[in-house]
Scaffold this motif. Structure first.
Motif, PDB file in Angstrom:
ATOM      1  N   ASP A 240      -9.618   2.122 -21.716  1.00  0.00           N
ATOM      2  CA  ASP A 240      -8.598   3.162 -21.884  1.00  0.00           C
ATOM      3  C   ASP A 240      -8.379   3.959 -20.595  1.00  0.00           C
ATOM      4  OD1 ASP A 240     -11.023   4.474 -21.800  1.00  0.00           O
ATOM      5  OD2 ASP A 240     -10.539   5.873 -23.430  1.00  0.00           O
ATOM      6  N   ALA A 241      -8.714   3.368 -19.458  1.00  0.00           N
ATOM      7  CA  ALA A 241      -8.519   4.043 -18.169  1.00  0.00           C
ATOM      8  C   ALA A 241      -7.050   4.416 -17.993  1.00  0.00           C
ATOM      9  CB  ALA A 241      -8.966   3.138 -17.032  1.00  0.00           C
ATOM     10  N   PRO A 242      -6.781   5.569 -17.380  1.00  0.00           N
ATOM     11  CA  PRO A 242      -5.384   6.010 -17.227  1.00  0.00           C
ATOM     12  C   PRO A 242      -4.705   5.387 -16.017  1.00  0.00           C
ATOM     13  CG  PRO A 242      -6.852   7.630 -16.275  1.00  0.00           C
ATOM     14  CD  PRO A 242      -7.737   6.566 -16.879  1.00  0.00           C
ATOM     15  N   LEU A 243      -3.412   5.522 -15.967  1.00  0.00           N
ATOM     16  CA  LEU A 243      -2.656   5.313 -14.750  1.00  0.00           C
ATOM     17  C   LEU A 243      -2.716   6.602 -13.933  1.00  0.00           C
ATOM     18  CD1 LEU A 243       0.549   3.657 -16.283  1.00  0.00           C
ATOM     19  CD2 LEU A 243      -1.461   2.490 -15.328  1.00  0.00           C
ATOM     20  N   VAL A 244      -2.519   6.497 -12.628  1.00  0.00           N
ATOM     21  CA  VAL A 244      -2.571   7.675 -11.766  1.00  0.00           C
ATOM     22  C   VAL A 244      -1.345   7.712 -10.867  1.00  0.00           C
ATOM     23  CG1 VAL A 244      -3.733   8.656  -9.748  1.00  0.00           C
ATOM     24  CG2 VAL A 244      -5.067   8.018 -11.739  1.00  0.00           C
ATOM     25  N   PHE A 245      -0.745   8.892 -10.761  1.00  0.00           N
ATOM     26  CA  PHE A 245       0.255   9.174  -9.735  1.00  0.00           C
ATOM     27  C   PHE A 245      -0.387  10.155  -8.779  1.00  0.00           C
ATOM     28  CE2 PHE A 245       3.391  11.828  -7.723  1.00  0.00           C
ATOM     29  CZ  PHE A 245       4.421  10.959  -7.381  1.00  0.00           C
ATOM     30  N   LEU A 246      -0.577   9.753  -7.513  1.00  0.00           N
ATOM     31  CA  LEU A 246      -1.205  10.626  -6.517  1.00  0.00           C
ATOM     32  C   LEU A 246      -0.307  10.679  -5.285  1.00  0.00           C
ATOM     33  CD1 LEU A 246      -3.490  12.326  -5.376  1.00  0.00           C
ATOM     34  CD2 LEU A 246      -4.709  10.212  -4.787  1.00  0.00           C
ATOM     35  N   SER A 247       0.409  11.776  -5.141  1.00  0.00           N
ATOM     36  CA  SER A 247       1.318  11.968  -4.017  1.00  0.00           C
ATOM     37  C   SER A 247       1.980  13.331  -4.194  1.00  0.00           C
ATOM     38  CB  SER A 247       2.385  10.861  -3.980  1.00  0.00           C
ATOM     39  OG  SER A 247       3.114  10.926  -2.773  1.00  0.00           O
ATOM     40  N   ARG A 248       2.843  13.700  -3.257  1.00  0.00           N
ATOM     41  CA  ARG A 248       3.667  14.883  -3.487  1.00  0.00           C
ATOM     42  C   ARG A 248       4.554  14.613  -4.697  1.00  0.00           C
ATOM     43  NH1 ARG A 248       4.766  13.928   1.790  1.00  0.00           N
ATOM     44  NH2 ARG A 248       6.970  13.588   1.326  1.00  0.00           N
ATOM     45  N   VAL A 249       4.663  15.596  -5.571  1.00  0.00           N
ATOM     46  CA  VAL A 249       5.459  15.402  -6.785  1.00  0.00           C
ATOM     47  C   VAL A 249       6.897  15.782  -6.457  1.00  0.00           C
ATOM     48  CG1 VAL A 249       5.662  15.886  -9.239  1.00  0.00           C
ATOM     49  CG2 VAL A 249       3.415  15.967  -8.136  1.00  0.00           C
ATOM     50  N   GLU A 250       7.634  14.796  -5.946  1.00  0.00           N
ATOM     51  CA  GLU A 250       9.024  15.027  -5.596  1.00  0.00           C
ATOM     52  C   GLU A 250       9.806  13.759  -5.868  1.00  0.00           C
ATOM     53  OE1 GLU A 250       8.788  14.231  -0.805  1.00  0.00           O
ATOM     54  OE2 GLU A 250       8.464  16.262  -1.529  1.00  0.00           O
ATOM     55  N   SER A 251      11.107  13.872  -5.821  1.00  0.00           N
ATOM     56  CA  SER A 251      11.956  12.781  -6.296  1.00  0.00           C
ATOM     57  C   SER A 251      11.755  11.488  -5.520  1.00  0.00           C
ATOM     58  CB  SER A 251      13.428  13.207  -6.227  1.00  0.00           C
ATOM     59  OG  SER A 251      13.770  13.631  -4.911  1.00  0.00           O
ATOM     60  N   ILE A 252      11.590  11.552  -4.193  1.00  0.00           N
ATOM     61  CA  ILE A 252      11.473  10.318  -3.424  1.00  0.00           C
ATOM     62  C   ILE A 252      10.163   9.580  -3.675  1.00  0.00           C
ATOM     63  CG2 ILE A 252      13.028  11.114  -1.609  1.00  0.00           C
ATOM     64  CD1 ILE A 252      10.534  11.555   0.161  1.00  0.00           C
ATOM     65  N   LYS A 253       9.204  10.249  -4.285  1.00  0.00           N
ATOM     66  CA  LYS A 253       7.930   9.597  -4.596  1.00  0.00           C
ATOM     67  C   LYS A 253       7.940   8.952  -5.983  1.00  0.00           C
ATOM     68  CE  LYS A 253       5.835  10.799  -0.756  1.00  0.00           C
ATOM     69  NZ  LYS A 253       5.268   9.842   0.211  1.00  0.00           N
ATOM     70  N   GLY A 254       8.964   9.250  -6.791  1.00  0.00           N
ATOM     71  CA  GLY A 254       9.144   8.546  -8.050  1.00  0.00           C
ATOM     72  C   GLY A 254       8.248   8.975  -9.194  1.00  0.00           C
ATOM     73  N   ALA A 255       7.848  10.239  -9.230  1.00  0.00           N
ATOM     74  CA  ALA A 255       6.990  10.697 -10.329  1.00  0.00           C
ATOM     75  C   ALA A 255       7.685  10.530 -11.679  1.00  0.00           C
ATOM     76  CB  ALA A 255       6.606  12.163 -10.116  1.00  0.00           C
ATOM     77  N   HIS A 256       9.003  10.703 -11.727  1.00  0.00           N
ATOM     78  CA  HIS A 256       9.734  10.563 -13.000  1.00  0.00           C
ATOM     79  C   HIS A 256       9.700   9.120 -13.489  1.00  0.00           C
ATOM     80  CE1 HIS A 256      12.446   9.847  -9.658  1.00  0.00           C
ATOM     81  NE2 HIS A 256      13.387   9.349 -10.442  1.00  0.00           N
ATOM     82  N   TRP A 257       9.732   8.171 -12.578  1.00  0.00           N
ATOM     83  CA  TRP A 257       9.580   6.765 -12.966  1.00  0.00           C
ATOM     84  C   TRP A 257       8.179   6.510 -13.513  1.00  0.00           C
ATOM     85  CZ3 TRP A 257      11.881   1.987 -10.208  1.00  0.00           C
ATOM     86  CH2 TRP A 257      13.284   2.075 -10.180  1.00  0.00           C
TER      87      TRP A 257
END
Length: 348
Positions: free
Chosen positions: A172-189
């Motif tokens: 059950d390991a999670p996915l990770v988003f690690l970066s600046r949380v801004e549009s060009i980094k694709g956090a919404h995707w």
């Protein structure tokens, strides 16, 4: 060899907290020194990097014309005092102007898209074989070649020795988003991919509170937090980053721009964690689809990639990081470049 290295006047080496290029310069200085080279650093006053010699920039801003003149003069004096065999600049190309016609080989490294007019002018002014440009990726080097001069792609490196390889993770390991949380980094995707695949997603990184990126944070990210396993944990230090990446099923940072390199992608691979991103900028140089992760063009492709992550070999991810993106591998490439340029200079 005697090697003089410069960093921009705005940044301390090493950084007190997060800092990409500051860590690259610090690691390069320390490893070259450990190999027996004499290393001089020219950087922001207060830098704590353990070089054999240190000179602080008198001008604090790369954008100020007066500071640029002061720093150009300061670098010339540092070169006269240290008498290096080679100069490696991670700072302003303008500071090198008085040295371009000299007898000391110069390496100028770009961490972002080169400015064609400036690069072209420097290439024309430099003495033959005395100026070599490097980009932090082959992508940057290809852009640079369009403006002239000799270019090589030498990647940035991750501190693989401090990043723990995890051969397996929990089911059950999670996915990770690690970066600046801004549009060009694709956090919404990343959020939408996690939602559609019913995966937990840990979001780490700083964000803006104002301007267009502040609106992006408030409108596209905040409403998703605390729901369906989507969690924001803020910025992380090195220890937290090591744990976060190592315990993740995959790092999902679907960039929406041409990333010059992206050290975090190499850091993820060093932990054994596959990367899901997009085939833009330097990413095709870092991620081999179906081996180290997946490069996607749509959210639907991202969902399919998540379903296939379990078939990837985390050891292969770690091996790629060690072979191509470790400090050992990258510093060896710079060391070989310095020696080649000094040999060419000696034969002039």
């Amino acid at each position: 060899m005697r090697i003089l290295i410069t960093a921009d006047p705005e940044i301390e080496v090493p950084p007190r907290l997060y800092g990409g290029i500051e860590r690259i310069v610090d690691g390069l200085v320390r490893r070259l020194h450990a190999q027996g080279h004499q290393v001089c650093l020219v950087a922001k006053p207060g830098s704590r990097c353990e070089a054999d010699a240190f000179y602080g920039w008198p001008g604090a801003s790369s954008l100020s014309r007066a500071d640029t003149l002061a720093n150009t003069w300061a670098l010339w004096k540092a070169v006269r005092a240290f008498r290096p065999d080679v100069i490696h600049s991670f700072s302003r190309l303008a500071y090198l102007a008085p040295l371009l016609r000299g007898s000391i080989p110069i390496v100028m490294t770009f961490q972002r898209d080169p400015t064609p007019r400036t690069v072209g002018l420097a290439a024309r002014l430099a003495a033959p074989r005395m100026l070599t440009f490097t980009g932090c990726s082959d992508y940057i080097a290809r852009l640079g070649r369009q403006s002239g001069g000799e270019w090589l792609g030498i990647p940035n490196f991750a501190d693989t020795e401090q990043l723990t390889f995890r051969p397996t993770v929990a089911l059950d390991a999670p996915l990770v988003f690690l970066s600046r949380v801004e549009s060009i980094k694709g956090a919404h995707w990343a959020i939408e991919i996690a939602r559609r695949t019913a995966q937990r997603l840990m979001i780490a990184g700083n964000h803006s509170e104002s301007g267009p990126e502040g609106d992006y944070w408030k409108q596209q990210i905040v409403p998703a937090l605390g729901r369906e396993g989507i969690e924001y944990i803020g910025t992380v230090d090195d220890v937290q980053k090591n744990k976060l990446l190592g315990e993740a099923k995959a790092m999902v940072v679907p960039i929406r721009w041409n990333e010059p390199f992206g050290i975090v992608f190499a850091e993820s691979l060093a932990c054994g964690t596959p990367v899901i991103s997009c085939p833009t900028g330097a990413l095709p140089e870092i991620v081999r689809p179906g081996i180290d992760g997946f490069l996607i063009n749509t959210i639907e492709e991202g969902c399919a990639a998540v379903e296939k992550i379990g078939a990837l070999d985390r050891a292969a991810c770690r091996q790629r990081a060690e072979d191509l993106f470790s400090a050992r591998a990258v510093v060896a490439r710079y060391d070989a470049l310095y020696k080649r340029l000094c040999a060419l200079a000696g034969g002039r």
